[in-house]
Design a protein around this motif. Structure first.
Motif, PDB file in Angstrom:
ATOM      1  N   HIS A  71      -3.019  -9.155  -1.894  1.00 15.37           N
ATOM      2  CA  HIS A  71      -3.342  -7.848  -1.317  1.00 15.37           C
ATOM      3  C   HIS A  71      -4.210  -7.986  -0.062  1.00 15.37           C
ATOM      4  O   HIS A  71      -4.148  -7.149   0.833  1.00 15.37           O
ATOM      5  N   ASP A 125      -1.964  -1.939  -4.259  1.00 12.96           N
ATOM      6  CA  ASP A 125      -2.196  -0.527  -3.933  1.00 12.96           C
ATOM      7  C   ASP A 125      -0.876   0.227  -3.983  1.00 12.96           C
ATOM      8  O   ASP A 125      -0.581   1.056  -3.129  1.00 12.96           O
ATOM      9  N   ASP A 166       0.799  -1.237   0.000  1.00 14.17           N
ATOM     10  CA  ASP A 166       0.000   0.000   0.000  1.00 14.17           C
ATOM     11  C   ASP A 166       0.829   1.284   0.000  1.00 14.17           C
ATOM     12  O   ASP A 166       0.647   2.153   0.845  1.00 14.17           O
ATOM     13  N   HIS A 174       0.586   3.489  -2.312  1.00 15.15           N
ATOM     14  CA  HIS A 174      -0.390   4.518  -2.734  1.00 15.15           C
ATOM     15  C   HIS A 174       0.323   5.764  -3.244  1.00 15.15           C
ATOM     16  O   HIS A 174       0.061   6.888  -2.782  1.00 15.15           O
ATOM     17  N   HIS A 225      -3.643  -4.128   2.294  1.00 12.43           N
ATOM     18  CA  HIS A 225      -5.033  -3.693   2.267  1.00 12.43           C
ATOM     19  C   HIS A 225      -5.497  -2.944   3.522  1.00 12.43           C
ATOM     20  O   HIS A 225      -6.098  -1.899   3.414  1.00 12.43           O
ATOM     21  N   HIS A 258      -6.963  -0.590  -5.504  1.00 12.58           N
ATOM     22  CA  HIS A 258      -6.803   0.784  -6.010  1.00 12.58           C
ATOM     23  C   HIS A 258      -5.973   0.852  -7.291  1.00 12.58           C
ATOM     24  O   HIS A 258      -5.757   1.940  -7.810  1.00 12.58           O
ATOM     25  N   HIS A 286      -3.666  -1.655   5.937  1.00 14.31           N
ATOM     26  CA  HIS A 286      -2.713  -0.626   6.394  1.00 14.31           C
ATOM     27  C   HIS A 286      -2.381  -0.800   7.872  1.00 14.31           C
ATOM     28  O   HIS A 286      -2.333   0.186   8.625  1.00 14.31           O
TER      29      HIS A 286
END
Ligand SMILES: [Fe+2]
Length: 507
Positions: free
Chosen positions: A265, A70, A8, A10, A313, A105, A315
């Motif tokens: 994930h 992500d 993640d 991101h 996923h 995402h 976090h």
């Protein structure tokens, strides 16, 4: 043998603004502070945090890295291009190798998805809605670089990170064979369950990485949606071949002495459980519970031969075991506690270290913009505390504190408990004598307010063992005893009993 697992990331396209600003122009594109504080992750800090993670991995001499999905902000080509530039630079300069899977995402199934974000330039002023939808009325700004990728787009963009046979690996296969051709390697068709980009790779002698694509899509309200809640339940239902392939891989790994680690994930087990043996069950807030898989999915994966599974996923950092399966929850660099995981494999042994980010050079790139926004609007104490953070670790802590108040407390709890936030624990427990008696061993806890207990719950849920170690022993011990007393009595009628049950499930 060591590898790093990073979940993640991101990555927000700070320097390209999804095409809105020119890369190398010297300006930056920032998400607003208000949106940051209303989200469970931070945005503008993702670039600096990812670089700090990669530099730490290089410093440790690790050269194999799994990105657990992500990896992009929201699947935009701008964010993916920015990520690929970073990956290429670490490949070229340090010989690193990256193996990637998708998160919810990164790609949106058979179709692309419009994205729109409020962005400012470096001064933090005059936010504009930058959107991939050219039908959005002005003053929104149209940028195709904001369009979320379809899964076919994503696999093409990231093909060299594991989806086709990488150079210098000892073994590579997919559930569908060994073809290097993307079009033939995977059964890409209009069936969303067919969009399975799982693969097995041996990057180091004796180490098999089973990278499982757990995104299953379905049609809802006229659009493709990923089943990100209880994802593994859907994967096992919609991909009947999956367990057979996993069992076959596990059997071959065992026969040929390979260490098998699995990655996807999504969690393969509920990340908080209570009870023992047959009474084992997930215990979490409603929002978390709906995102967790059933225990049956974990049991089936364990039965197929997976011993170690790494998930992103949520976090959060954590570890949970059930039926010979260990699920290691890998934290995100952009949410408290902020970090990644180092895995050391020896002779049949696996050791996982949570590497926490503390000093992140450049994490405060957006601070001037945040200050400008705070000066213009009346923002609450959480905003001021977050801006005042002296390092990245403090920044994520302050952000999480804000998120607990503005998101979790509103969403997870009945009004009764929110109204009791300032009431001391002694008073709340007085209605349950069997629990109140616990207080005699921990007299100081009595004056502790319910709000503090709730805060502890969320921090422990996110930070796992390391957070627990940082809290006073007295509090952890009290929570454990409260949980045991509740377990013995079987009563869970009062809000504080419910909270104590959830806390005990994490300890
Ligand atoms: Fe995420």
């Amino acid at each position: 043998m060591q590898i790093a697992v990073v979940a993640d990331v991101h990555l927000h396209d700070l320097y390209g603004g999804y095409g809105w600003i020119e890369e190398g122009s010297g300006d930056i594109a920032l998400r607003t502070f208000e949106e940051t504080m209303a989200s469970t992750r931070v945005f503008n800090e993702s670039h600096a945090a990812f670089m700090a993670v990669l530099d730490d991995i290089v410093r440790r001499g690790i050269r194999v890295l799994v990105l657990l999905g992500d990896y992009s902000d929201d699947g935009q080509p701008g964010a993916v291009a920015a990520l690929k530039r970073i990956l290429s630079s670490y490949e070229e300069r340090h010989g690193m190798r990256f193996f990637v899977t998708f998160g919810n995402h990164d790609c949106f199934g058979p179709a692309t998805r419009h994205q729109a974000k409020w962005l400012t330039k470096g001064d933090g002023l005059d936010p504009l809605l930058v959107t991939s939808n050219d039908e959005t009325p002005a003053p929104a700004v149209f940028q195709i670089g904001m369009l979320g990728m379809s899964t076919a787009d994503a696999v093409e963009a990231m093909a060299n990170y594991g989806f086709i046979r990488p150079d210098k690996v000892l073994h590579w296969e997919t559930p569908f064979g060994h073809s290097d051709d993307l079009a033939r390697g995977y059964p890409v068709d209009s069936n969303p369950a067919g969009l399975d980009f799982s693969y097995l790779v041996e990057p180091l002698e004796g180490l098999w990485l089973l990278i499982l694509d757990a995104n299953v899509f379905h049609r809802e309200n006229g659009a493709w949606q990923v089943r990100s809640n209880a994802a593994w339940d859907h994967v096992l239902k919609q991909r009947p071949y999956m367990l057979n392939w996993i069992a076959n891989v596990a059997e071959r790994a065992s026969r040929s002495g390979k260490m098998l680690l699995a990655f996807s994930h999504y969690p393969a087990l509920p990340l908080a459980m209570t009870g023992k043996g047959n009474m084992r069950r997930a215990a979490s807030t409603p929002d978390w519970s709906k995102r967790m898989p059933s225990l049956e999915s974990g049991r089936l994966l364990a039965q197929a031969g997976i011993r170690w599974h790494f998930s992103g996923h949520m976090h959060v950092a954590g570890r949970i075991e059930y039926d010979s399966l260990v699920n290691l929850a890998v934290p995100s660099p952009v949410a408290y506690p902020g970090g990644y995981v180092v895995v050391t494999c020896g002779e049949g042994s696996v050791d996982c270290e949570f590497a926490r980010l503390k000093d992140v050079p450049g994490f405060d790139t957006a601070t001037a913009a945040y200050n400008a926004q705070v000066r213009r609007a009346d923002m609450g104490p959480a905003f001021h505390e977050t801006i005042a953070a002296k390092d990245y670790s403090d920044f994520l802590h302050a952000h999480q504190k804000g998120v607990i108040t503005s998101i979790h407390l509103q969403k997870d709890w009945p009004p009764g408990i929110v109204e009791s936030l300032n009431i001391p624990v002694r008073q709340l427990l007085s209605a349950a004598p069997y629990l109140a008696s616990q207080l005699k061993h921990w007299p100081d806890i009595g004056e502790f307010q319910l709000a503090h207990m709730l805060e502890d719950y969320y921090f422990i849920r996110s930070g796992g063992e390391e957070t627990m170690r940082a809290l006073p022993d007295e509090r952890i011990s009290f929570y454990r005893h409260l949980g045991n007393a509740l377990h013995a009595s079987g009563t869970t009628g009062m809000p504080i009993e419910y909270l104590a049950t959830l806390l005990a499930a994490l300890l």
